[in-house]
Design an enzyme around this catalytic site. Sequence first.
Site, PDB file in Angstrom:
ATOM      1  CG  ASP A 160      -0.297  -0.127   2.529  1.00 29.78           C
ATOM      2  OD1 ASP A 160       0.765  -0.331   2.675  1.00 29.78           O
ATOM      3  OD2 ASP A 160      -1.289  -0.503   3.472  1.00 29.78           O
ATOM      4  CB  THR A 161       3.994   2.142   1.876  1.00 30.50           C
ATOM      5  OG1 THR A 161       3.208   2.021   3.092  1.00 30.50           O
ATOM      6  CG2 THR A 161       4.929   3.614   1.928  1.00 30.50           C
TER       7      THR A 161
END
Length: 468
Positions: free
Chosen positions: A219-220
């Site tokens: 997700d980052t």
Amino acid sequence: MASTLINEKITLNEIHRFKNGATKQGKYYCWDVDQLLAEILIGLQKAKRAGITKCSLGIDTWGVDYCFLNQEGQRVGDAIAYRDSRTEQAPALFATKMPLTKLYAKTGIQIQPFNTIFQLLVEEPERVDQAATLLFMPDYLNYCLTGQKFTERTIASTSQLLNLETKTWDEEILQILGLTKDIFAPLIEPGTSVGSIQIEKFSDFDLPEVEVVAVASHDTASAVLATPGKSTENWAYLSSGTWSLLGLEKSNPLASPQAFAQNYTNEAGINDTTRFLKNIMGMWLIQEVARNFNQQYSFAEFVTLAQQEPAFAQFIDVNDLVFLHPDNMIEALKNYTVMTQQKIPATPGQLARAIYDNLALCYAHELEQLQHLTNMPIDILYIVGGGSQNEFLNQLTADCSQIKISAGPIEATAIGNVVMQMLAKKIFKNLQEARNIIQQSFPSKVFTPSETKVPLVQYKNFLKEQIK
């Protein structure tokens, strides 16, 4: 989220939202991955009902966690969550087999007790004995949908199992864990098509025709992709959510002894870039305080209450492991101030103020460290993700760091996910064009530093004392 590109602007529409959390299953805190898969299918069914008959799909999740598959392709047991306490002593145990300095030099990944490497070190032997394949969370969900086993690089990089030089699994590390590289599915790059959803397998759902694309599935990595920085700027990013990830997008990793000492990490980004960043505990602190107050206060109300309290009444190392998964965050914060002989934050406003003040001080301190480690000046900090909505914290961060801040987009991870799909479809010529479109699609708000006095030096001295 459903997205398309219309008149040089990216649209983003919520189709289906659902909660996710780890619960105690026997000995361990685990994710309900079957429910996650069901919610994805519900979302796709809603998409078809909304008129979407054909689309591509990308899945991103948090890092480090995984599922085992047996020889028949069935999951072995539950997916244990990284906040489970089973790995608390694992780094010390691993250090008896390989110095952590060597581990860092090999992988460039910060030492966090929940990293995949340490989870595997303390895995139950019977689970490992049954395991033929290990798939990280987004890869497992992709497999459930398509039947295809792949390992996307950005999510694999969070494991601390990839060698920085060879860019594949480090066999010396695997040997210590009693594993071979055969347990991993083939590595693929973000933007690779995984396959089509097996519609016949999910006959209970009315699904559209779906091609699954491996996006930047950590997700980052997706959030950083969606950060609208310009090539003409010296910019850093802060992906602000449950975790705060502060760093730079670099062409090469930096695994120096100094970076190891400061616990910076080198995770894979798109286009063979490196996300050189620091993990900071982030909005988890206020989320847990809100939960402990039985959701009596909204996040906006916490901000209002915090603004009524004196600034910088106590110093807190937000990255102290006592805040990783306490039974009660309110008590953990109070106990911390007792142990460090400071004023105890007692009210909701005082607790929120302590969190926001110390997050801002931490961000400012780490921005200094980041510039020192990389020898790169930073002129602007892009704050993306849900935390970018907190204007009070944004201004505090600008004041503490004396750096201009651009806040937004809010849904950075979802935007990075869909933009990676668009890049895979050649809708954009390159990443910079995509970022320019992101900036004109999702307005940002700028915060400039004021001359408010902040105790940054005192905060840094406090951290040094805690290390001693």
